[in-house]
Write a protein that holds these residues in place. Structure first.
Motif, PDB file in Angstrom:
ATOM      1  N   LYS A   4     -14.392  43.699 -45.326  1.00  0.00           N
ATOM      2  CA  LYS A   4     -13.523  43.512 -46.485  1.00  0.00           C
ATOM      3  C   LYS A   4     -14.254  43.888 -47.768  1.00  0.00           C
ATOM      4  CE  LYS A   4     -10.454  39.810 -45.004  1.00  0.00           C
ATOM      5  NZ  LYS A   4      -9.845  38.559 -45.432  1.00  0.00           N
ATOM      6  N   VAL A   6     -14.374  42.305 -51.310  1.00  0.00           N
ATOM      7  CA  VAL A   6     -13.968  41.154 -52.116  1.00  0.00           C
ATOM      8  C   VAL A   6     -14.788  41.158 -53.411  1.00  0.00           C
ATOM      9  CG1 VAL A   6     -13.850  38.639 -52.210  1.00  0.00           C
ATOM     10  CG2 VAL A   6     -13.341  39.818 -50.069  1.00  0.00           C
ATOM     11  N   ASP A   8     -16.073  39.189 -56.529  1.00  0.00           N
ATOM     12  CA  ASP A   8     -16.337  37.824 -56.948  1.00  0.00           C
ATOM     13  C   ASP A   8     -16.033  37.709 -58.449  1.00  0.00           C
ATOM     14  OD1 ASP A   8     -17.281  35.307 -57.464  1.00  0.00           O
ATOM     15  OD2 ASP A   8     -19.156  35.556 -56.371  1.00  0.00           O
ATOM     16  N   GLU A  94     -12.053  34.881 -56.396  1.00  0.00           N
ATOM     17  CA  GLU A  94     -12.307  36.196 -55.830  1.00  0.00           C
ATOM     18  C   GLU A  94     -11.020  36.959 -55.558  1.00  0.00           C
ATOM     19  OE1 GLU A  94     -13.252  34.801 -51.272  1.00  0.00           O
ATOM     20  OE2 GLU A  94     -14.927  35.012 -52.678  1.00  0.00           O
ATOM     21  N   ASP A  96      -9.456  40.095 -53.189  1.00  0.00           N
ATOM     22  CA  ASP A  96      -9.646  40.926 -52.002  1.00  0.00           C
ATOM     23  C   ASP A  96      -8.936  42.270 -52.217  1.00  0.00           C
ATOM     24  OD1 ASP A  96      -9.700  42.105 -49.519  1.00  0.00           O
ATOM     25  OD2 ASP A  96      -9.271  40.248 -48.427  1.00  0.00           O
ATOM     26  N   THR A  98      -9.201  44.887 -50.094  1.00  0.00           N
ATOM     27  CA  THR A  98      -9.182  45.631 -48.836  1.00  0.00           C
ATOM     28  C   THR A  98      -7.862  46.371 -48.607  1.00  0.00           C
ATOM     29  OG1 THR A  98     -10.553  43.818 -48.002  1.00  0.00           O
ATOM     30  CG2 THR A  98      -9.823  45.450 -46.404  1.00  0.00           C
TER      31      THR A  98
END
Ligand SMILES: [Zn+2]
Length: 148
Positions: A4, A6, A8, A94, A96, A98
């Protein structure tokens, strides 16, 4: 390779941060398009108030089948102007990305892949192959000659 991507957000540099790596998110295994390796990305992420803006470039290697001649060839699918913005709140720690990467690469895949601009295609290829029926005639003629 990561599974992934991600970001932060809680620790993101207010001036923006660069992200570079490879994530295994597009794993197509169709007869005409196979992915090998992951999506390589070079991105810059920066938060502007309640918005996280991510821009950069993506690329991934594929094994494609030419839509003209039917042969396999390797190609790198590139997205030079990847841009996405995600709404972030005070509680967002966070984000994501992806799915965004995956969709962007899939959209960039050619609908009709061609191994080269000068690919002659199937028509010429089949013309090069001798028609079986003419072989039969040739053999008949040769047999007749030998019999004479
Ligand atoms: Zn071709």
């Amino acid at each position: 390779m990561d599974e992934k991507l991600v970001i932060d957000v809680a620790r993101l540099d207010p001036e923006g941060e660069d992200f570079e790596g490879e994530v295994a998110c597009v794993d197509l295994d169709e007869s005409f398009v196979k992915a090998f390796g992951g999506v390589r990305y070079r991105l810059r992420a920066q938060a502007f108030g309640t918005e996280l803006l991510v821009r950069g470039a993506l690329e991934q290697d594929f094994d494609l089948v030419c839509s003209r001649c039917g042969r396999d060839f390797d190609d790198t699918v590139k997205v030079e102007d990847f841009t996405t913005s995600v709404e972030i709140g005070e509680k967002t720690t966070e984000v994501d990305l992806t799915n965004e990467l995956r969709e962007s690469i899939i959209l960039a895949l050619p609908t009709y892949p061609v191994c080269s601009e000068t690919c002659p295609g199937v028509v010429l290829k089949t013309q090069e192959l001798p028609d079986e029926r003419w072989n039969v005639l040739e053999k008949l003629k040769e047999a007749k000659k030998q019999g004479e």
